[in-house]
Design a protein around this motif. Structure first.
Motif, PDB file in Angstrom:
ATOM      1  N   LYS A 124       0.821  -1.221   0.000  1.00  0.00           N
ATOM      2  CA  LYS A 124       0.000   0.000   0.000  1.00  0.00           C
ATOM      3  C   LYS A 124       0.846   1.258   0.000  1.00  0.00           C
ATOM      4  N   ALA A 125       2.070   1.188   0.497  1.00  0.00           N
ATOM      5  CA  ALA A 125       2.988   2.342   0.484  1.00  0.00           C
ATOM      6  C   ALA A 125       4.070   2.147  -0.562  1.00  0.00           C
ATOM      7  N   LEU A 126       3.775   1.372  -1.596  1.00  0.00           N
ATOM      8  CA  LEU A 126       4.757   1.068  -2.650  1.00  0.00           C
ATOM      9  C   LEU A 126       6.100   0.619  -2.064  1.00  0.00           C
ATOM     10  N   ASN A 127       5.993  -0.180  -0.976  1.00  0.00           N
ATOM     11  CA  ASN A 127       7.184  -0.719  -0.296  1.00  0.00           C
ATOM     12  C   ASN A 127       8.120   0.362   0.233  1.00  0.00           C
ATOM     13  N   SER A 128       7.597   1.568   0.497  1.00  0.00           N
ATOM     14  CA  SER A 128       8.508   2.572   1.058  1.00  0.00           C
ATOM     15  C   SER A 128       8.990   2.071   2.422  1.00  0.00           C
ATOM     16  N   LEU A 129      10.292   2.254   2.650  1.00  0.00           N
ATOM     17  CA  LEU A 129      10.976   1.606   3.775  1.00  0.00           C
ATOM     18  C   LEU A 129      10.763   2.356   5.076  1.00  0.00           C
ATOM     19  N   CYS A 166      10.285  -0.442  -4.916  1.00  0.00           N
ATOM     20  CA  CYS A 166      10.376   0.347  -3.671  1.00  0.00           C
ATOM     21  C   CYS A 166      10.433   1.828  -4.012  1.00  0.00           C
ATOM     22  N   ALA A 167       9.471   2.591  -3.474  1.00  0.00           N
ATOM     23  CA  ALA A 167       9.351   4.013  -3.825  1.00  0.00           C
ATOM     24  C   ALA A 167      10.212   4.929  -2.978  1.00  0.00           C
ATOM     25  N   GLY A 168      10.965   4.395  -2.020  1.00  0.00           N
ATOM     26  CA  GLY A 168      11.840   5.264  -1.229  1.00  0.00           C
ATOM     27  C   GLY A 168      11.758   4.972   0.249  1.00  0.00           C
ATOM     28  N   GLY A 169      12.018   5.992   1.025  1.00  0.00           N
ATOM     29  CA  GLY A 169      11.912   5.867   2.477  1.00  0.00           C
ATOM     30  C   GLY A 169      10.574   6.414   2.935  1.00  0.00           C
ATOM     31  N   ASP A 170      10.206   6.076   4.151  1.00  0.00           N
ATOM     32  CA  ASP A 170       8.915   6.533   4.673  1.00  0.00           C
ATOM     33  C   ASP A 170       9.039   7.973   5.164  1.00  0.00           C
ATOM     34  N   VAL A 171       9.153   8.898   4.196  1.00  0.00           N
ATOM     35  CA  VAL A 171       9.368  10.300   4.536  1.00  0.00           C
ATOM     36  C   VAL A 171       8.088  10.962   5.060  1.00  0.00           C
ATOM     37  N   ARG A 172       6.951  10.338   4.763  1.00  0.00           N
ATOM     38  CA  ARG A 172       5.688  10.863   5.273  1.00  0.00           C
ATOM     39  C   ARG A 172       5.664  10.805   6.811  1.00  0.00           C
ATOM     40  N   THR A 173       6.031   9.633   7.344  1.00  0.00           N
ATOM     41  CA  THR A 173       6.102   9.462   8.800  1.00  0.00           C
ATOM     42  C   THR A 173       7.146  10.390   9.397  1.00  0.00           C
ATOM     43  N   ALA A 185      11.674   2.137  -8.735  1.00  0.00           N
ATOM     44  CA  ALA A 185      12.770   2.080  -7.762  1.00  0.00           C
ATOM     45  C   ALA A 185      13.277   3.506  -7.581  1.00  0.00           C
ATOM     46  N   MET A 186      12.965   4.107  -6.448  1.00  0.00           N
ATOM     47  CA  MET A 186      13.406   5.483  -6.191  1.00  0.00           C
ATOM     48  C   MET A 186      14.100   5.542  -4.841  1.00  0.00           C
ATOM     49  N   GLY A 187      14.959   6.534  -4.686  1.00  0.00           N
ATOM     50  CA  GLY A 187      15.565   6.827  -3.387  1.00  0.00           C
ATOM     51  C   GLY A 187      16.006   5.571  -2.648  1.00  0.00           C
ATOM     52  N   MET A 193      16.117   9.543  -8.532  1.00  0.00           N
ATOM     53  CA  MET A 193      16.453  10.118  -7.228  1.00  0.00           C
ATOM     54  C   MET A 193      15.642  11.411  -7.148  1.00  0.00           C
ATOM     55  N   PRO A 194      14.457  11.373  -6.554  1.00  0.00           N
ATOM     56  CA  PRO A 194      13.531  12.515  -6.638  1.00  0.00           C
ATOM     57  C   PRO A 194      13.560  13.469  -5.450  1.00  0.00           C
ATOM     58  N   GLU A 195      14.644  13.454  -4.672  1.00  0.00           N
ATOM     59  CA  GLU A 195      14.641  14.174  -3.389  1.00  0.00           C
ATOM     60  C   GLU A 195      14.599  15.691  -3.509  1.00  0.00           C
ATOM     61  N   ALA A 240      12.567  17.394  -4.987  1.00  0.00           N
ATOM     62  CA  ALA A 240      11.160  17.800  -4.912  1.00  0.00           C
ATOM     63  C   ALA A 240      10.649  17.869  -3.477  1.00  0.00           C
ATOM     64  N   ILE A 241      11.350  17.202  -2.553  1.00  0.00           N
ATOM     65  CA  ILE A 241      10.861  17.171  -1.161  1.00  0.00           C
ATOM     66  C   ILE A 241      11.823  17.864  -0.187  1.00  0.00           C
ATOM     67  N   GLY A 242      12.676  18.730  -0.710  1.00  0.00           N
ATOM     68  CA  GLY A 242      13.552  19.488   0.185  1.00  0.00           C
ATOM     69  C   GLY A 242      14.575  18.627   0.894  1.00  0.00           C
ATOM     70  N   ALA A 278       3.664  18.745  -0.318  1.00  0.00           N
ATOM     71  CA  ALA A 278       3.245  19.045  -1.689  1.00  0.00           C
ATOM     72  C   ALA A 278       3.261  17.801  -2.586  1.00  0.00           C
ATOM     73  N   VAL A 279       4.215  16.883  -2.340  1.00  0.00           N
ATOM     74  CA  VAL A 279       4.364  15.726  -3.225  1.00  0.00           C
ATOM     75  C   VAL A 279       3.559  14.524  -2.735  1.00  0.00           C
ATOM     76  N   LEU A 280       3.552  14.293  -1.422  1.00  0.00           N
ATOM     77  CA  LEU A 280       3.001  13.032  -0.909  1.00  0.00           C
ATOM     78  C   LEU A 280       1.755  13.168  -0.046  1.00  0.00           C
ATOM     79  N   VAL A 281       1.548  14.327   0.583  1.00  0.00           N
ATOM     80  CA  VAL A 281       0.394  14.462   1.491  1.00  0.00           C
ATOM     81  C   VAL A 281      -0.771  15.114   0.738  1.00  0.00           C
TER      82      VAL A 281
HETATM   83  C1  QUE Z   1      10.723  11.876  -3.189  1.00  0.00           C
HETATM   84  C2  QUE Z   1      10.841  10.868  -2.267  1.00  0.00           C
HETATM   85  C3  QUE Z   1       9.824   9.898  -2.134  1.00  0.00           C
HETATM   86  C4  QUE Z   1       8.703   9.999  -2.964  1.00  0.00           C
HETATM   87  C5  QUE Z   1       8.588  11.039  -3.878  1.00  0.00           C
HETATM   88  C6  QUE Z   1       9.601  11.964  -3.983  1.00  0.00           C
HETATM   89  C7  QUE Z   1       9.863   8.842  -1.163  1.00  0.00           C
HETATM   90  C8  QUE Z   1       8.730   7.971  -1.082  1.00  0.00           C
HETATM   91  C9  QUE Z   1       7.643   8.135  -1.957  1.00  0.00           C
HETATM   92  C10 QUE Z   1       6.425   7.366  -1.936  1.00  0.00           C
HETATM   93  C11 QUE Z   1       5.688   7.168  -3.100  1.00  0.00           C
HETATM   94  C12 QUE Z   1       4.501   6.468  -3.092  1.00  0.00           C
HETATM   95  C13 QUE Z   1       3.999   5.972  -1.909  1.00  0.00           C
HETATM   96  C14 QUE Z   1       4.720   6.197  -0.729  1.00  0.00           C
HETATM   97  C15 QUE Z   1       5.906   6.883  -0.752  1.00  0.00           C
HETATM   98  O1  QUE Z   1       7.673   9.114  -2.879  1.00  0.00           O
HETATM   99  O2  QUE Z   1      10.852   8.713  -0.410  1.00  0.00           O
HETATM  100  O3  QUE Z   1       4.237   5.733   0.424  1.00  0.00           O
HETATM  101  O4  QUE Z   1       2.809   5.280  -1.844  1.00  0.00           O
HETATM  102  O5  QUE Z   1       8.725   7.000  -0.151  1.00  0.00           O
HETATM  103  O6  QUE Z   1       9.495  12.988  -4.872  1.00  0.00           O
HETATM  104  O7  QUE Z   1      11.937  10.766  -1.474  1.00  0.00           O
END
Ligand code: QUE
Length: 353
Positions: A27-32, A67-74, A116-118, A140-142, A144-146, A322-325
């Motif tokens: 559900k979180a695209l395997n974000s770690l 894997c979409a990255g790290g759990d930056v939302r949390t 596969a990101m971040g 590497m999309p970082e 966009a999220i500061g 702006a990107v995830l919430v």
């Molecule tokens: C930069 C990031 C991440 C990102 C987008 C960015 C990131 C990350 C996710 C992501 C995407 C989809 C999901 C989710 C997280 O997107 O680290 O839970 O469903 O985890 O521009 O660093």
């Protein structure tokens, strides 16, 4: 392959002589998150010295991606509540896992069928094999999220040798600063990917690695590069070399201003338009420092130093918002121009230069 012995965020198990790490947070695209990093670290620690484990496969339980990255939302939520320690602990644990992967004495085969990101590149690039499908893409999309490119990619991607036959540090800086979305062809050309298989063969490929060997599985399932469309990245290499080899954003920006290929410059301007100016300036300083870093430990230290400062600043929660919430993709970054960023401050944060 897709049967699950347990219901964990990462399924870690040994089959025959292969240790399998199956990312399982669809559900979180395997974000770690921290728990996932701990499961992976513990398994690597155990398998490293277990002679009955000959190799490790890292894959996803989901058809939606790797894997979409790290759990930056949390991480953002914790920071907004005044808790930066949790984020510090998570990133330290994640970077230690990246180091374990880089130092692992056996083959590590990541199977990337989708995004596969971040952090997703952090679990794959340090291993010996990155097997991708026609559905793979990477970035590497970082910016966009500061934040800054991390998980050891600012070290590894500057040393990667792809089809050009040489390491291309300028390419790593370009990829990190622009967040360029790499196609399967781009991934193979740059060396980010080592092998190509068909998405429909993923389960059979993994079964063959487990039942036979990696070499046998590749022999049966590897496809030629022309199985996928050609990539654009290779064609921009002369432009990337001419502009992204400088050691500060101000110098790269200046080189772009005077560069002859207007198409390339327009692409870079478009890709950096929504980037955090602070991230862009700090990222180039980080790439420059890690070009000369002694080893990946120093490089990860530098990433942590800059990243932990940025996580406490304005742009990180705003970019994640702006990107995830809210997903409005219209962040208000402060400062709003790279010329107003205090470059010396980010330069002096770097521990190893
Ligand atoms: C930069 C990031 C991440 C990102 C987008 C960015 C990131 C990350 C996710 C992501 C995407 C989809 C999901 C989710 C997280 O997107 O680290 O839970 O469903 O985890 O521009 O660093």
């Amino acid at each position: 392959m897709r049967q699950r012995p347990t219901r964990n965020l990462v399924n870690a198990f040994v089959r025959h002589t292969t240790g399998v790490l199956e990312l399982n947070r669809p559900k979180a695209l395997n974000s770690l998150n921290h728990e996932m990093v701990e499961i992976i670290s513990e398994a690597l620690d155990t398998w490293r010295d277990d002679d009955s484990v000959h190799r490790v496969v890292i894959c996803s339980s989901s058809e939606r991606g790797f894997c979409a990255g790290g759990d930056v939302r949390t991480c953002r939520e914790e920071g907004l509540a005044g808790d930066f320690d949790s984020g510090d602990r998570f990133f330290r644990a994640e970077y230690e896992m990246n180091r374990q992967l880089a130092d692992f004495p056996k083959a590590i085969v990541s199977v990337i069928d989708g995004v596969a990101m971040g952090g997703g590149l952090g679990v794959s690039v340090h291993g010996s094999h990155r097997v991708i499908t026609e559905k793979a893409f990477a970035a590497m999309p970082e910016m966009a999220i500061g934040f800054i490119p991390d998980v050891g990619t600012t070290w590894m991607m500057q040393r990667m040798i792809g089809e050009s036959g040489e390491a291309l540090p300028e390419l790593a800086t370009f990829l990190g600063v622009t967040g360029w979305r790499m196609t399967p062809a781009d991934m193979l050309w740059s060396g980010l990917a080592t092998d190509l298989i068909a998405s429909e063969d993923v389960d059979r490929f993994i079964d063959a690695v487990i039942a036979e060997s990696l070499d046998d599985a590749l022999e049966q399932y590897a496809r030629p590069v022309d199985f996928v469309d050609g990539g654009e990245l290779e064609g921009f290499l002369p432009d990337i070399r001419a502009t992204f080899g400088h050691d500060s954003w101000a110098a790269i920006d200046g080189a772009l201003e005077g560069h002859g290929n207007a198409d390339f410059v327009a692409r870079v301007r478009d890709l950096t338009e929504k980037a955090s100016p602070t991230s862009v300036v700090a990222a180039v300083e980080l790439y420059t420092a890690n070009r000369a870093a002694r080893d990946i430990v120093h490089a990860l230290d530098n990433e942590f130093a800059v990243g932990s400062v940025l996580r406490r600043e304005h742009d990180f929660p705003e970019g994640v918002r702006a990107v995830l919430v809210d997903k409005d993709r219209s962040p208000t970054f402060d400062p709003s121009a790279t010329g107003d960023v205090d470059v010396d401050f980010y330069r002096t944060i770097l521990k190893h230069r």
